[in-house]
Design an enzyme around this catalytic site. Structure first.
Site, PDB file in Angstrom:
ATOM      1  N   ASP A 174       1.912 -30.172 -35.468  1.00  0.00           N
ATOM      2  CA  ASP A 174       1.722 -31.111 -36.565  1.00  0.00           C
ATOM      3  C   ASP A 174       2.879 -30.868 -37.542  1.00  0.00           C
ATOM      4  O   ASP A 174       3.510 -29.802 -37.506  1.00  0.00           O
ATOM      5  CB  ASP A 174       0.372 -30.858 -37.257  1.00  0.00           C
ATOM      6  CG  ASP A 174      -0.120 -32.077 -38.030  1.00  0.00           C
ATOM      7  OD1 ASP A 174      -1.019 -32.780 -37.537  1.00  0.00           O
ATOM      8  OD2 ASP A 174       0.406 -32.338 -39.139  1.00  0.00           O
ATOM      9  N   ARG A 213      -2.549 -37.647 -55.152  1.00  0.00           N
ATOM     10  CA  ARG A 213      -2.215 -36.433 -54.398  1.00  0.00           C
ATOM     11  C   ARG A 213      -1.010 -35.698 -54.986  1.00  0.00           C
ATOM     12  O   ARG A 213      -0.945 -34.472 -54.948  1.00  0.00           O
ATOM     13  CB  ARG A 213      -1.945 -36.799 -52.943  1.00  0.00           C
ATOM     14  CG  ARG A 213      -3.202 -37.310 -52.246  1.00  0.00           C
ATOM     15  CD  ARG A 213      -2.903 -37.468 -50.800  1.00  0.00           C
ATOM     16  NE  ARG A 213      -3.998 -38.050 -50.040  1.00  0.00           N
ATOM     17  CZ  ARG A 213      -3.911 -38.303 -48.751  1.00  0.00           C
ATOM     18  NH1 ARG A 213      -2.797 -38.025 -48.101  1.00  0.00           N
ATOM     19  NH2 ARG A 213      -4.916 -38.824 -48.108  1.00  0.00           N
TER      20      ARG A 213
HETATM   21  C1  LIG Z   1      -5.160 -38.770 -38.762  1.00  0.00           C
HETATM   22  S1  LIG Z   1      -4.518 -37.244 -38.173  1.00  0.00           S
HETATM   23  C2  LIG Z   1      -4.866 -37.406 -36.429  1.00  0.00           C
HETATM   24  C3  LIG Z   1      -5.416 -36.122 -35.854  1.00  0.00           C
HETATM   25  C4  LIG Z   1      -5.827 -36.191 -34.393  1.00  0.00           C
HETATM   26  N1  LIG Z   1      -4.701 -36.503 -33.544  1.00  0.00           N
HETATM   27  C5  LIG Z   1      -6.933 -37.173 -34.182  1.00  0.00           C
HETATM   28  O1  LIG Z   1      -6.717 -38.253 -33.600  1.00  0.00           O
HETATM   29  O2  LIG Z   1      -8.065 -36.884 -34.594  1.00  0.00           O
HETATM   30  C6  LIG Z   1      -2.747 -37.572 -38.236  1.00  0.00           C
HETATM   31  C7  LIG Z   1      -1.912 -36.296 -38.210  1.00  0.00           C
HETATM   32  O3  LIG Z   1      -0.552 -36.657 -37.991  1.00  0.00           O
HETATM   33  C8  LIG Z   1       0.259 -35.749 -38.696  1.00  0.00           C
HETATM   34  N2  LIG Z   1       1.612 -36.311 -38.876  1.00  0.00           N
HETATM   35  C9  LIG Z   1       2.020 -37.279 -39.725  1.00  0.00           C
HETATM   36  N3  LIG Z   1       3.331 -37.483 -39.621  1.00  0.00           N
HETATM   37  C10 LIG Z   1       3.784 -36.629 -38.658  1.00  0.00           C
HETATM   38  C11 LIG Z   1       5.072 -36.371 -38.091  1.00  0.00           C
HETATM   39  N4  LIG Z   1       6.163 -37.023 -38.483  1.00  0.00           N
HETATM   40  N5  LIG Z   1       5.153 -35.419 -37.126  1.00  0.00           N
HETATM   41  C12 LIG Z   1       4.060 -34.750 -36.711  1.00  0.00           C
HETATM   42  N6  LIG Z   1       2.822 -34.941 -37.211  1.00  0.00           N
HETATM   43  C13 LIG Z   1       2.685 -35.879 -38.179  1.00  0.00           C
HETATM   44  C14 LIG Z   1      -0.496 -35.538 -39.999  1.00  0.00           C
HETATM   45  O4  LIG Z   1      -0.114 -34.342 -40.644  1.00  0.00           O
HETATM   46  C15 LIG Z   1      -1.946 -35.550 -39.521  1.00  0.00           C
HETATM   47  O5  LIG Z   1      -2.447 -34.237 -39.343  1.00  0.00           O
END
Ligand SMILES: C[S@@+](CC[C@H](N)C(=O)[O-])C[C@H]1O[C@@H](n2cnc3c(N)ncnc32)[C@H](O)[C@@H]1O
Length: 284
Positions: A145, A40
């Site tokens: 996010d 990435r």
């Molecule tokens: C796997 S996705 C989950 C999406 C959704 N909540 C679901 O369950 O389908 C995880 C998300 O967490 C976000 N994320 C990771 N670290 C974060 C942080 N410190 N603060 C806010 N969002 C974060 C990522 O950018 C990503 O879009």
């Protein structure tokens, strides 16, 4: 190099990446993520015209305010999501709204790791359906996010038709427009649904959270898995402070918080409510 040939990625480069992403957004990368980090980030190193990972990481570390930090973060997040993922939570949400919405009051929901928008739009459709019934009150839905790319995609509300396989035909008809011409095969959430969600960037590991008020339901699903236990415990404490007394915290299927905090008690499948002082006497 700029042509796509291999860049050297040393053990020390990976260690630096791991420390830097952890410091900024709390994501803990295990050794097994070395290849993923290389794949990435190599694109970003090349796009900046740099010759090595260490030059790229030096550049970031020498400039705390560099815009590239956001590119670095966006590259390392994992954004997998879908409409009505873990469907049981939407039944729980609907029932909770039915019980707790009140004339003159605002029922508030926060999707705290909203990724490309499928989760908050599924929440919006669930609430819009609930608000077709009498019961009064209004609702407000916030979605956040850390990743600015996914926030942009989410705000557009455009998806490939195949992404909506878990959306019922009735909801598809009511809440989506179908693309025509060059947009054939795409669907877009109708304005009413897009307007129901307010997107903003928010870092769950930020030391100080801004005051975003109290929520009836917080979705914090499939994001805690990227954090270590102390970070999870800290976030849970802050989430507890953002819930109304009867509020619900909904977590992802593999996120068990029982040993991390005594602020919450389980109240259904991966669903939690605030622990109240006399819960134990009541067997809660
Ligand atoms: C796997 S996705 C989950 C999406 C959704 N909540 C679901 O369950 O389908 C995880 C998300 O967490 C976000 N994320 C990771 N670290 C974060 C942080 N410190 N603060 C806010 N969002 C974060 C990522 O950018 C990503 O879009």
């Amino acid at each position: 190099m700029a042509d796509g040939t291999e860049l050297k990625f040393t053990r020390n480069d990976f260690k630096r990446v791991r420390e830097m992403i952890y410091q900024r957004v709390g994501i803990s990368l295990s050794d097994s993520k070395t290849h993923m980090a290389y794949a990435r980030l190599a694109k970003r190193v090349r796009s900046r015209g740099l010759r090595s990972f260490s030059d790229y990481l030096d550049m970031l570390q020498h400039s705390e305010e560099s815009e590239e930090w956001q590119g670095f973060i966006n590259a390392l997040t994992t954004n997998l999501t879908s409409f009505f993922r873990e469907t049981h939570h939407f039944d729980i949400l609907s029932e909770h709204a039915r019980k707790h919405r009140k004339p003159g009051e605002t029922f508030r929901v926060w999707s705290s790791a909203s990724s490309t928008g499928e989760e908050p739009y599924s929440i919006a459709m669930t609430l819009l359906e609930q608000w077709r019934e009498p019961g009064g009150g209004s609702f407000q839905l916030l979605a956040s996010d850390i990743d600015t790319n996914v926030l942009q995609q989410a705000a557009l509300g455009v998806y490939g038709r195949e992404r909506a396989e878990k959306v019922s035909d009735a909801l598809l008809r009511r809440y989506f427009d179908r693309g025509v011409g060059s947009n054939e095969g795409k669907i877009r959430l109708k304005q009413q649904v897009r307007d129901a969600v307010s997107f903003f960037q928010f870092n769950l590991v930020a030391q100080n959270w801004p005051d975003i008020g109290s929520f009836d339901v917080i979705f914090c699903r499939n994001v805690m898995i990227y954090f270590d236990k102390p970070t999870q415990t800290e976030i849970l404490g802050k989430m507890a402070a953002c819930l109304k007394p009867d509020g619900l915290l909904l977590l992802g299927h593999s996120e068990n918080i029982v040993h991390l905090t005594d602020a919450f008690v389980g109240c259904g499948r991966t669903s939690y409510k605030l622990a109240h002082p006399n819960d134990e006497e009541r067997g809660g």
